[in-house]
Write a protein that holds these residues in place. Structure first.
Motif, short mmCIF file in Angstrom:
data_model
loop_
_atom_site.label_atom_id
_atom_site.label_comp_id
_atom_site.label_asym_id
_atom_site.label_seq_id
_atom_site.Cartn_x
_atom_site.Cartn_y
_atom_site.Cartn_z
N PHE A 138 -16.40 -5.20 -17.50
CA PHE A 138 -16.48 -3.86 -18.09
C PHE A 138 -15.97 -2.80 -17.12
CE2 PHE A 138 -18.94 0.08 -18.40
CZ PHE A 138 -18.55 0.51 -19.66
N ASN A 139 -16.45 -2.85 -15.88
CA ASN A 139 -16.02 -1.86 -14.89
C ASN A 139 -14.53 -1.97 -14.59
OD1 ASN A 139 -18.46 -0.48 -14.50
ND2 ASN A 139 -19.19 -2.06 -13.13
N THR A 140 -14.03 -3.20 -14.51
CA THR A 140 -12.60 -3.38 -14.27
C THR A 140 -11.79 -2.78 -15.40
OG1 THR A 140 -13.00 -5.40 -13.02
CG2 THR A 140 -10.80 -5.11 -13.91
N SER A 141 -12.20 -3.04 -16.62
CA SER A 141 -11.44 -2.52 -17.75
C SER A 141 -11.58 -1.01 -17.88
CB SER A 141 -11.86 -3.21 -19.05
OG SER A 141 -13.20 -2.93 -19.34
N MET A 142 -12.77 -0.49 -17.66
CA MET A 142 -12.96 0.96 -17.79
C MET A 142 -12.18 1.74 -16.73
SD MET A 142 -14.81 2.15 -20.27
CE MET A 142 -15.39 3.73 -19.69
N LEU A 143 -12.19 1.25 -15.51
CA LEU A 143 -11.53 1.99 -14.43
C LEU A 143 -10.08 1.56 -14.23
CD1 LEU A 143 -14.50 1.96 -11.92
CD2 LEU A 143 -13.83 3.79 -13.46
N ALA A 153 -6.26 3.79 -15.32
CA ALA A 153 -5.16 4.14 -14.43
C ALA A 153 -3.86 3.47 -14.89
CB ALA A 153 -5.49 3.72 -13.00
N GLY A 154 -3.96 2.22 -15.34
CA GLY A 154 -2.77 1.51 -15.81
C GLY A 154 -2.15 2.15 -17.02
N SER A 155 -2.96 2.58 -17.97
CA SER A 155 -2.40 3.20 -19.16
C SER A 155 -1.81 4.57 -18.83
CB SER A 155 -3.45 3.33 -20.26
OG SER A 155 -4.44 4.26 -19.90
N GLY A 156 -2.37 5.24 -17.83
CA GLY A 156 -1.79 6.52 -17.42
C GLY A 156 -0.37 6.35 -16.91
N VAL A 157 -0.15 5.31 -16.14
CA VAL A 157 1.20 5.03 -15.64
C VAL A 157 2.11 4.61 -16.78
CG1 VAL A 157 2.55 3.49 -14.17
CG2 VAL A 157 0.40 4.45 -13.32
N THR A 158 1.63 3.72 -17.63
CA THR A 158 2.45 3.23 -18.74
C THR A 158 2.82 4.35 -19.70
OG1 THR A 158 1.26 1.14 -18.61
CG2 THR A 158 2.55 1.52 -20.57
N VAL A 159 1.84 5.12 -20.12
CA VAL A 159 2.11 6.22 -21.05
C VAL A 159 3.00 7.26 -20.38
CG1 VAL A 159 1.05 8.13 -22.32
CG2 VAL A 159 0.06 5.86 -22.43
N GLY A 160 2.76 7.52 -19.10
CA GLY A 160 3.58 8.50 -18.39
C GLY A 160 5.03 8.08 -18.25
N VAL A 161 5.24 6.82 -17.83
CA VAL A 161 6.62 6.33 -17.64
C VAL A 161 7.31 6.21 -18.99
CG1 VAL A 161 8.00 4.35 -16.90
CG2 VAL A 161 6.12 5.18 -15.47
#
Length: 95
Positions: free
Chosen positions: A38-43, A47-55
């Protein structure tokens, strides 16, 4: 500024409630692993989706990148639901 404070409060409340639900519903022998996942997916995924959506947003536009990201999440969730429903025993069927 007030909206940022409100968003922070809602985020903390949501995370606390979600983690409580994970701890209550997880089988006792898997509880630690479930909380870690849960913590791995929440945190981590945040961050991963921020990079993906941003790029992706830089190339095709923010609206389209968010739409594609949302569609991917919905498809993955639907796929996991199908797998979960197929793995459950059906009532009335005896082996």
């Amino acid at each position: 500024m007030a909206l940022l404070v409100l968003a922070g409060i809602v985020n903390i409340a949501f995370t606390s409630m979600a983690q409580t639900i994970i701890q209550l519903l997880a089988p006792s022998h898997l509880r630690g692993s479930m909380v870690g996942l849960f913590n791995t997916s929440m945190l981590g995924l945040r961050a991963g989706s921020g990079v993906t959506v941003g790029v992706l947003g830089a190339f095709i536009g923010v609206q389209w990148s968010l739409a594609l990201s949302s569609a991917a999440v919905a498809l993955i969730a639907l796929g996991l639901l199908v797998v979960d429903l197929r793995s459950r025993p059906r009532p009335g069927l005896h082996a």
